[in-house]
Design a protein around this motif. Structure first.
Motif, PDB file in Angstrom:
ATOM      1  N   ASP A 221      -4.775 -47.952 -59.904  1.00 53.69           N
ATOM      2  CA  ASP A 221      -4.911 -49.245 -59.224  1.00 53.69           C
ATOM      3  C   ASP A 221      -4.893 -50.352 -60.291  1.00 53.69           C
ATOM      4  OD1 ASP A 221      -7.394 -47.935 -59.996  1.00 53.69           O
ATOM      5  OD2 ASP A 221      -8.384 -49.751 -59.304  1.00 53.69           O
ATOM      6  N   GLN A 222      -3.806 -50.410 -61.039  1.00 51.10           N
ATOM      7  CA  GLN A 222      -3.750 -51.322 -62.171  1.00 51.10           C
ATOM      8  C   GLN A 222      -2.570 -52.289 -62.098  1.00 51.10           C
ATOM      9  OE1 GLN A 222      -4.011 -48.996 -65.818  1.00 51.10           O
ATOM     10  NE2 GLN A 222      -5.373 -47.543 -64.821  1.00 51.10           N
ATOM     11  N   GLU A 223      -1.546 -51.960 -61.344  1.00 54.58           N
ATOM     12  CA  GLU A 223      -0.388 -52.848 -61.249  1.00 54.58           C
ATOM     13  C   GLU A 223      -0.223 -53.279 -59.792  1.00 54.58           C
ATOM     14  OE1 GLU A 223       2.932 -52.134 -63.909  1.00 54.58           O
ATOM     15  OE2 GLU A 223       1.875 -50.393 -64.708  1.00 54.58           O
ATOM     16  N   ALA A 224       0.693 -52.671 -59.069  1.00 56.49           N
ATOM     17  CA  ALA A 224       0.905 -53.087 -57.681  1.00 56.49           C
ATOM     18  C   ALA A 224      -0.356 -52.962 -56.839  1.00 56.49           C
ATOM     19  CB  ALA A 224       2.031 -52.258 -57.060  1.00 56.49           C
ATOM     20  N   TYR A 225      -1.172 -51.962 -57.130  1.00 64.03           N
ATOM     21  CA  TYR A 225      -2.399 -51.737 -56.377  1.00 64.03           C
ATOM     22  C   TYR A 225      -3.626 -52.323 -57.072  1.00 64.03           C
ATOM     23  CZ  TYR A 225       0.076 -48.396 -53.335  1.00 64.03           C
ATOM     24  OH  TYR A 225       0.921 -47.811 -52.429  1.00 64.03           O
ATOM     25  N   GLY A 226      -3.421 -53.158 -58.079  1.00 58.82           N
ATOM     26  CA  GLY A 226      -4.524 -53.674 -58.863  1.00 58.82           C
ATOM     27  C   GLY A 226      -5.539 -54.478 -58.082  1.00 58.82           C
TER      28      GLY A 226
END
Length: 318
Positions: A221-226
């Motif tokens: 959960d660090q880019e698109a799901y950040g």
């Protein structure tokens, strides 16, 4: 080969991690009922971009909650009989793209309708009006409000509404309306065909918006799901409501919509994808109860998949 997720044999049977709300079906039937009451106020405005063999329009319609949605609509000139159409959906935070990108399909006798998602990089409206965070992230937009206020609920309905509009255009054959997109566009392609099951064929590429809890558990959960991490850091710092948060996200989890699809599916996935983990994509694919095929790119991640555009076009031409 190296792995970023489960081995392929496990992926083929994986059924997802995110909890499914008990009233999921009732939720979407209520949402669709709301959508059907909307006065669409359809408007076609000739675009400043025109080419000899096609007509280009800015198409506008009113979606749920009163938002005006913008679509780039391109149709071939001088077509005597109803012809096929493709509805296209873009990646997260993007927009409908350039007019010229649609002309390959138009040259083959297709109309193309490319939607700007509300509140993202195009010109569709985001009417707001929800409690809680509006600073960052459409996944978590409305998460502190009633489930009917989740922003992706509205965006999913916009996709279904657009497909229905395409089917009613006099120049379009309603039996040959297709859907396509990658990443967020892949997720919206699945949502569109689930909520408008008359969509005949769909070609999602590495779909986003699936199995949120799995992405969280993988620490991706660090880019698109950040924004999932952003939400917990602001609104549930001790994770006392973690189960309830993911359960509410289940309403806008495409894996649970996938079983509604009746059209033929060709889905593409890269096994090295760390943006939308392969298992989250397989969770949706494995729930599809329709004619389907999966194109697997073992060495590719969340990037251009060579040949995918050509393969999609051939799939729609068959």
């Amino acid at each position: 080969m190296p792995l970023v997720d489960m081995p392929l044999e496990q992926l083929k049977t994986y059924e997802g991690t995110n909890p499914r709300p008990a009233d999921f079906d009732e939720y979407w039937e209520r949402a669709l009922a709301e959508m059907r009451t909307v006065d669409q106020q359809l408007e076609l405005v000739p675009s400043s971009f025109q080419v000899p063999h096609a007509e280009c329009f800015d198409l506008y319609f009113t979606g749920v909650k009163g938002a005006r949605i913008h679509v780039k609509y391109v149709r071939p000139k001088n077509m005597e009989t109803p012809h096929p159409a493709v509805v296209m959906f873009h990646g997260y935070s993007g927009h409908a793209g350039d007019w010229s990108e649609k002309l390959a399909y138009v040259s083959l006798g297709f109309s193309v309708l490319a939607m700007d998602c509300r509140g993202q990089g195009g010109t569709s409206e985001d009417v707001g009006g929800v409690k809680g965070n509006t600073y960052h992230g459409h996944i978590i937009r409305g998460l502190n409000d009633h489930p009917d206020e989740l922003l992706f609920r509205h965006i999913f309905l916009d996709t279904a509404q657009l497909a229905g509009i395409a089917m009613k255009l006099p120049e379009v054959d309603p039996e040959r309306v297709y859907a396509a997109g990658g990443s967020q566009g892949g997720g919206l392609t699945i949502a569109c065909a689930a909520l408008e099951p008359r969509v005949k064929k769909l070609a999602p590429i590495f779909p986003f918006l699936s199995d949120y809890k799995r992405t969280w558990d993988m620490d991706l959960d660090q880019e698109a799901y950040g924004e999932l991490r952003t939400y917990f850091r602001y609104y549930d710092v001790l994770h006392e409501r973690e189960h309830d948060v993911f359960k509410k996200l289940g309403y806008i989890d495409i894996q649970f919509l996938a079983e509604r699809i009746r059209g033929e599916v060709m889905m593409s996935v890269g096994l090295m994808d760390t943006i939308c983990p392969p298992s989250t994509q397989f969770a949706a694919y494995n729930k599809m109860n329709t004619m389907k095929q999966l194109v697997i790119y073992p060495d590719f991640g969340h990037e251009y998949l060579p040949g995918s555009s050509d393969r999609t076009m051939q799939f729609f031409l068959e």
